[in-house]
Design an enzyme around this catalytic site. Structure first.
Site, PDB file in Angstrom:
ATOM      1  N   GLU A  88      11.140   8.947   8.701  1.00 55.73           N
ATOM      2  CA  GLU A  88       9.994   9.395   9.502  1.00 55.73           C
ATOM      3  C   GLU A  88      10.102   8.849  10.920  1.00 55.73           C
ATOM      4  O   GLU A  88       9.799   9.552  11.891  1.00 55.73           O
ATOM      5  CB  GLU A  88       8.674   8.972   8.847  1.00 55.73           C
ATOM      6  CG  GLU A  88       8.380   9.690   7.544  1.00 55.73           C
ATOM      7  CD  GLU A  88       8.466  11.207   7.650  1.00 55.73           C
ATOM      8  OE1 GLU A  88       7.911  11.790   8.586  1.00 55.73           O
ATOM      9  OE2 GLU A  88       9.118  11.814   6.773  1.00 55.73           O
TER      10      GLU A  88
ATOM     11  N   TRP B  81      12.149  11.036  12.808  1.00 53.43           N
ATOM     12  CA  TRP B  81      11.509  12.213  13.438  1.00 53.43           C
ATOM     13  C   TRP B  81      11.019  11.872  14.842  1.00 53.43           C
ATOM     14  O   TRP B  81      11.041  12.706  15.747  1.00 53.43           O
ATOM     15  CB  TRP B  81      10.341  12.719  12.585  1.00 53.43           C
ATOM     16  CG  TRP B  81      10.769  13.691  11.529  1.00 53.43           C
ATOM     17  CD1 TRP B  81      10.917  13.446  10.211  1.00 53.43           C
ATOM     18  CD2 TRP B  81      11.133  15.076  11.729  1.00 53.43           C
ATOM     19  NE1 TRP B  81      11.333  14.593   9.564  1.00 53.43           N
ATOM     20  CE2 TRP B  81      11.471  15.603  10.466  1.00 53.43           C
ATOM     21  CE3 TRP B  81      11.198  15.924  12.845  1.00 53.43           C
ATOM     22  CZ2 TRP B  81      11.872  16.931  10.296  1.00 53.43           C
ATOM     23  CZ3 TRP B  81      11.592  17.245  12.667  1.00 53.43           C
ATOM     24  CH2 TRP B  81      11.926  17.738  11.416  1.00 53.43           C
TER      25      TRP B  81
ATOM     26  N   TRP C  79      -1.245  35.683  21.840  1.00 48.03           N
ATOM     27  CA  TRP C  79      -2.302  34.702  21.603  1.00 48.03           C
ATOM     28  C   TRP C  79      -3.671  35.307  21.888  1.00 48.03           C
ATOM     29  O   TRP C  79      -3.820  36.134  22.785  1.00 48.03           O
ATOM     30  CB  TRP C  79      -2.108  33.475  22.499  1.00 48.03           C
ATOM     31  CG  TRP C  79      -0.813  32.757  22.308  1.00 48.03           C
ATOM     32  CD1 TRP C  79       0.198  32.634  23.228  1.00 48.03           C
ATOM     33  CD2 TRP C  79      -0.359  32.065  21.133  1.00 48.03           C
ATOM     34  NE1 TRP C  79       1.238  31.899  22.697  1.00 48.03           N
ATOM     35  CE2 TRP C  79       0.924  31.545  21.411  1.00 48.03           C
ATOM     36  CE3 TRP C  79      -0.905  31.830  19.875  1.00 48.03           C
ATOM     37  CZ2 TRP C  79       1.661  30.805  20.486  1.00 48.03           C
ATOM     38  CZ3 TRP C  79      -0.179  31.101  18.945  1.00 48.03           C
ATOM     39  CH2 TRP C  79       1.082  30.604  19.254  1.00 48.03           C
TER      40      TRP C  79
ATOM     41  N   ASN D 147      -1.111  12.688   8.942  1.00 52.77           N
ATOM     42  CA  ASN D 147      -0.059  13.662   9.262  1.00 52.77           C
ATOM     43  C   ASN D 147      -0.202  14.985   8.514  1.00 52.77           C
ATOM     44  O   ASN D 147      -0.068  16.058   9.099  1.00 52.77           O
ATOM     45  CB  ASN D 147       1.315  13.049   8.977  1.00 52.77           C
ATOM     46  CG  ASN D 147       2.426  14.015   9.291  1.00 52.77           C
ATOM     47  OD1 ASN D 147       2.550  14.456  10.435  1.00 52.77           O
ATOM     48  ND2 ASN D 147       3.213  14.384   8.295  1.00 52.77           N
TER      49      ASN D 147
ATOM     50  N   TRP E 190      -0.581  27.359  20.839  1.00 55.22           N
ATOM     51  CA  TRP E 190      -0.344  25.971  20.406  1.00 55.22           C
ATOM     52  C   TRP E 190      -0.577  24.981  21.537  1.00 55.22           C
ATOM     53  O   TRP E 190      -0.938  23.831  21.310  1.00 55.22           O
ATOM     54  CB  TRP E 190       1.076  25.806  19.830  1.00 55.22           C
ATOM     55  CG  TRP E 190       2.212  26.003  20.816  1.00 55.22           C
ATOM     56  CD1 TRP E 190       2.866  27.170  21.050  1.00 55.22           C
ATOM     57  CD2 TRP E 190       2.813  25.019  21.675  1.00 55.22           C
ATOM     58  NE1 TRP E 190       3.843  26.988  22.016  1.00 55.22           N
ATOM     59  CE2 TRP E 190       3.839  25.674  22.406  1.00 55.22           C
ATOM     60  CE3 TRP E 190       2.608  23.667  21.899  1.00 55.22           C
ATOM     61  CZ2 TRP E 190       4.643  25.014  23.348  1.00 55.22           C
ATOM     62  CZ3 TRP E 190       3.399  23.012  22.834  1.00 55.22           C
ATOM     63  CH2 TRP E 190       4.403  23.691  23.545  1.00 55.22           C
TER      64      TRP E 190
ATOM     65  N   TRP F  63       3.903  20.222  17.354  1.00 54.32           N
ATOM     66  CA  TRP F  63       3.152  21.479  17.531  1.00 54.32           C
ATOM     67  C   TRP F  63       4.102  22.670  17.431  1.00 54.32           C
ATOM     68  O   TRP F  63       3.784  23.687  16.822  1.00 54.32           O
ATOM     69  CB  TRP F  63       2.383  21.489  18.861  1.00 54.32           C
ATOM     70  CG  TRP F  63       1.033  20.852  18.682  1.00 54.32           C
ATOM     71  CD1 TRP F  63       0.706  19.551  18.905  1.00 54.32           C
ATOM     72  CD2 TRP F  63      -0.148  21.486  18.170  1.00 54.32           C
ATOM     73  NE1 TRP F  63      -0.614  19.330  18.574  1.00 54.32           N
ATOM     74  CE2 TRP F  63      -1.165  20.494  18.127  1.00 54.32           C
ATOM     75  CE3 TRP F  63      -0.467  22.768  17.765  1.00 54.32           C
ATOM     76  CZ2 TRP F  63      -2.457  20.770  17.674  1.00 54.32           C
ATOM     77  CZ3 TRP F  63      -1.763  23.050  17.322  1.00 54.32           C
ATOM     78  CH2 TRP F  63      -2.731  22.061  17.279  1.00 54.32           C
TER      79      TRP F  63
HETATM   80  P1  FAD Z   1       4.069   6.852   9.083  1.00 50.39           P
HETATM   81  O1  FAD Z   1       4.122   7.867   8.014  1.00 50.39           O
HETATM   82  O2  FAD Z   1       3.843   5.449   8.688  1.00 50.39           O
HETATM   83  O3  FAD Z   1       5.451   6.987   9.878  1.00 50.39           O
HETATM   84  C1  FAD Z   1       6.040   5.906  10.595  1.00 50.39           C
HETATM   85  C2  FAD Z   1       6.271   6.309  12.021  1.00 50.39           C
HETATM   86  O4  FAD Z   1       7.198   7.376  12.098  1.00 50.39           O
HETATM   87  C3  FAD Z   1       5.027   6.804  12.736  1.00 50.39           C
HETATM   88  O5  FAD Z   1       4.250   5.733  13.202  1.00 50.39           O
HETATM   89  C4  FAD Z   1       5.621   7.650  13.844  1.00 50.39           C
HETATM   90  O6  FAD Z   1       6.039   6.856  14.940  1.00 50.39           O
HETATM   91  C5  FAD Z   1       6.857   8.238  13.183  1.00 50.39           C
HETATM   92  N1  FAD Z   1       6.581   9.576  12.649  1.00 50.39           N
HETATM   93  C6  FAD Z   1       6.134   9.891  11.413  1.00 50.39           C
HETATM   94  N2  FAD Z   1       6.056  11.232  11.287  1.00 50.39           N
HETATM   95  C7  FAD Z   1       6.462  11.758  12.455  1.00 50.39           C
HETATM   96  C8  FAD Z   1       6.602  13.087  12.941  1.00 50.39           C
HETATM   97  N3  FAD Z   1       6.333  14.158  12.192  1.00 50.39           N
HETATM   98  N4  FAD Z   1       7.041  13.256  14.215  1.00 50.39           N
HETATM   99  C9  FAD Z   1       7.326  12.205  15.009  1.00 50.39           C
HETATM  100  N5  FAD Z   1       7.226  10.931  14.589  1.00 50.39           N
HETATM  101  C10 FAD Z   1       6.788  10.713  13.335  1.00 50.39           C
HETATM  102  N6  FAD Z   1       3.004  11.449  16.239  1.00 50.39           N
HETATM  103  C11 FAD Z   1       2.879  10.674  17.337  1.00 50.39           C
HETATM  104  O7  FAD Z   1       3.305   9.511  17.313  1.00 50.39           O
HETATM  105  N7  FAD Z   1       2.304  11.161  18.486  1.00 50.39           N
HETATM  106  C12 FAD Z   1       1.820  12.427  18.573  1.00 50.39           C
HETATM  107  O8  FAD Z   1       1.320  12.826  19.635  1.00 50.39           O
HETATM  108  C13 FAD Z   1       1.904  13.247  17.408  1.00 50.39           C
HETATM  109  N8  FAD Z   1       1.397  14.515  17.432  1.00 50.39           N
HETATM  110  C14 FAD Z   1       1.492  15.283  16.289  1.00 50.39           C
HETATM  111  C15 FAD Z   1       0.998  16.595  16.321  1.00 50.39           C
HETATM  112  C16 FAD Z   1       1.066  17.400  15.185  1.00 50.39           C
HETATM  113  C17 FAD Z   1       0.551  18.826  15.228  1.00 50.39           C
HETATM  114  C18 FAD Z   1       1.637  16.887  13.997  1.00 50.39           C
HETATM  115  C19 FAD Z   1       1.741  17.750  12.765  1.00 50.39           C
HETATM  116  C20 FAD Z   1       2.156  15.603  13.962  1.00 50.39           C
HETATM  117  C21 FAD Z   1       2.098  14.788  15.103  1.00 50.39           C
HETATM  118  N9  FAD Z   1       2.618  13.476  15.099  1.00 50.39           N
HETATM  119  C22 FAD Z   1       2.526  12.711  16.228  1.00 50.39           C
HETATM  120  C23 FAD Z   1       3.415  12.975  13.968  1.00 50.39           C
HETATM  121  C24 FAD Z   1       2.677  12.229  12.850  1.00 50.39           C
HETATM  122  O9  FAD Z   1       1.542  12.931  12.458  1.00 50.39           O
HETATM  123  C25 FAD Z   1       2.274  10.803  13.254  1.00 50.39           C
HETATM  124  O10 FAD Z   1       3.354  10.116  13.826  1.00 50.39           O
HETATM  125  C26 FAD Z   1       1.827  10.040  12.010  1.00 50.39           C
HETATM  126  O11 FAD Z   1       0.734  10.684  11.401  1.00 50.39           O
HETATM  127  C27 FAD Z   1       1.451   8.633  12.400  1.00 50.39           C
HETATM  128  O12 FAD Z   1       0.925   7.941  11.299  1.00 50.39           O
HETATM  129  P2  FAD Z   1       1.684   6.688  10.717  1.00 50.39           P
HETATM  130  O13 FAD Z   1       2.028   5.753  11.818  1.00 50.39           O
HETATM  131  O14 FAD Z   1       0.847   6.157   9.612  1.00 50.39           O
HETATM  132  O15 FAD Z   1       3.005   7.345  10.154  1.00 50.39           O
END
Ligand code: FAD
Length: 484
Positions: free
Chosen positions: A275, A278, A306, A341, A359, A382
């Site tokens: 993750e 990502w 749109w 997420n 979006w 997005w």
């Molecule tokens: P955990 O599940 O604990 O993951 C650990 C770390 O991995 C996160 O803290 C984050 O840094 C990274 N990570 C996890 N999933 C993703 C992902 N899909 N993409 C990129 N990094 C990820 N994340 C942001 O940090 N900033 C944003 O502006 C952002 N916008 C988002 C917009 C949309 C529409 C969606 C679907 C997801 C977005 N995310 C964003 C990704 C993700 O939702 C969050 O990083 C995550 O929910 C953070 O929670 P956590 O720290 O508990 O994640």
């Protein structure tokens, strides 16, 4: 002659541990002037939730620096001119900084380094934000990856996790420098103060505490539970990582160490690492394809017809679409500055596909309201949902918000927490209140259209409308449907 000091220019690396710029500055043996410059004209203006976070994080950084004998100098203005002013005041000969990798910031940094060099000042940039510097993870032909899985494989084979460093024990600094008052920057929301529900501890200590709590608790069931918004299974490290209050290396190293000690399975730890991968992939894509900030990675998707529907957009923003899982997510976002997420995916898909709203409108709202708002991750995700990104969700995936609620919030705990007005509905009707018989609604004290809205679009019609449009723009005529 007194020893010249060096400047450490803090930006999104608001920590003392594992901070390459600070470590290199300390190695010079010269006094250190730590500075943060609020530059309202560099890059995209920060959203409200980010400003809230920044204020708290700067205050925590200042306290940590004071404990080492220094303090954070705060300046507001253009990055270059404020650095030049500080150099004039201190006679500093070098600026140390951890680099930012967004395209605008990258160029801006290069201009600053160039100008300082012309003044006879050295600028030294490091990577403190990402596992690997963008541009260093390339495929066999030297091209950027466009697909996540092979990117991750090469990333993990390339990354060298540096040893943990605590930072300097004492920081010798320069006294008598003017610094602005954080309060005067107005970063904390005033009227109204919508941040009252923000339950976060910004700063390096808060980041370390969040990581420890996750490793002790969430990690062991991370892969299984991370999709369930009512289970505390994810790390909530995203704002800390965004502001550089902790390095990605440390998060990875701690998760792998916990697996090594038998506190979680290696598979759980590697899922967490993936993750974070990502996050790296997002930064990498933005670096190589800077146009994705506001245009589709796959250009054909820019032709999407749109809809301009300010009423529906506002209902989505405020959590009043009539679809409980979407609304719960949007209210969690507004109240806490964060959204789970899985629910981000469902809420984003609802805006783009059910409402057929651009979006970029959703991305802008997330940018303003998320404490973890991050240009690369926000845009990438997005576009993933829109189907227009690199390695995106297939265009025909249209999340069914009712089925998603039933699957990922099976006992309704998440929806009930954020939408108390329908909390008394039995589980069977909770994710689709309009399907409940009149007496069930009455017994639960719900008057649809009064206490809680009726759905603003009908799911099946919206799904077909979106699928038709997406098929046309993507040039695909095959009839897929995805009912998850
Ligand atoms: P955990 O599940 O604990 O993951 C650990 C770390 O991995 C996160 O803290 C984050 O840094 C990274 N990570 C996890 N999933 C993703 C992902 N899909 N993409 C990129 N990094 C990820 N994340 C942001 O940090 N900033 C944003 O502006 C952002 N916008 C988002 C917009 C949309 C529409 C969606 C679907 C997801 C977005 N995310 C964003 C990704 C993700 O939702 C969050 O990083 C995550 O929910 C953070 O929670 P956590 O720290 O508990 O994640």
């Amino acid at each position: 002659m007194a020893i010249k000091p060096v400047i450490v220019w803090f930006r999104r690396d608001l920590r003392l541990q594992d901070n390459p710029a600070l470590n290199h500055a300390a190695e010079t043996g010269q006094p250190i002037v730590p500075v943060f410059i609020l530059d309202d004209h560099a890059g995209r203006p920060m959203g409200g939730a980010s400003r809230w976070w920044l204020a708290k994080s700067l205050s925590a950084l200042d306290q940590a620096l004071q404990a080492k004998g220094a303090r954070l100098i705060l300046r507001r203005g253009h990055g270059l001119s404020e650095l030049q002013r500080l150099i004039d005041q201190t006679g500093a000969d070098t600026v140390f900084m951890n680099r930012l990798f967004e395209p605008d910031a990258f160029e801006h940094d290069a201009e600053i380094a160039h100008a300082l060099k012309a003044d006879g000042v050295t600028c030294r940039g490091f990577n403190g934000a990402l596992m690997c510097t963008p541009g260093t993870v390339l495929n066999g032909s030297g091209q950027p990856y466009k697909v996540f899985t092979p990117f991750l494989k090469t990333l993990l084979a390339t990354v060298e996790v540096p040893p943990h460093t605590l930072g300097p024990r004492r920081i010798e600094t320069v006294s008598g420098l003017d610094s602005e008052d954080l309060e005067d920057w107005g970063l904390h929301p005033q009227t109204p103060d919508w941040s009252r529900g923000f339950d976060w501890t910004p700063g390096e200590d808060g980041a370390a505490a969040a990581l420890s709590a996750f490793v002790a608790d969430g990690l062991k069931t991370y892969a299984r539970d991370r999709d369930f918004p009512n289970r505390p299974a994810s790390s909530r490290l995203s704002p800390h990582l965004h502001w550089g209050e902790i390095s990605p290396w440390r998060a990875i190293e701690r998760a792998r160490r916990a697996a090594g000690e038998g506190k979680a399975s290696p598979a759980e730890a590697e899922k967490f690492v993936a993750e974070i991968g990502w996050r790296e992939f997002s930064a990498h894509l933005l670096h190589h394809f800077p146009y994705i900030v506001d245009r589709a990675f796959r250009p054909e998707y820019d032709a999407m017809p749109w809809r301009d529907d300010p009423v529906a957009l506002e209902a989505w923003r405020r959590g009043r679409t009539g679809y409980p899982l979407v609304d719960a997510g949007m209210r969690q976002l507004w109240t806490t500055g964060w959204m789970h997420n899985r629910v981000r995916m469902v809420a984003a898909s609802f805006l783009i596909k059910h409402l057929m709203i651009d979006w970029r409108e959703g991305e802008a709202w997330f940018w303003d309201t998320l404490v973890d708002a991050d240009l690369a991750s926000n845009v990438q995700n997005w576009q993933w949902v829109a189907g227009s990104g690199a390695d995106a969700s297939p265009y025909f995936r249209i999340f069914n918000p009712i089925a998603q609620g039933q699957k990922f919030d099976p006992d309704g705990g998440y929806v009930r927490r954020w939408i108390p007005e329908i909390a008394h509905l039995p589980d069977r009707w909770l994710q689709a209140p309009w399907t409940a018989p009149a007496e069930v609604l009455r017994d639960a004290g719900v008057r649809l259209g009064h206490d809680y809205p009726r759905p603003i679009v009908e799911h099946e019609n919206a799904r077909v409308r979106a699928l038709d449009a997406l098929k046309t723009v993507s040039g695909r005529s095959d009839d897929h449907s995805d009912r998850d």
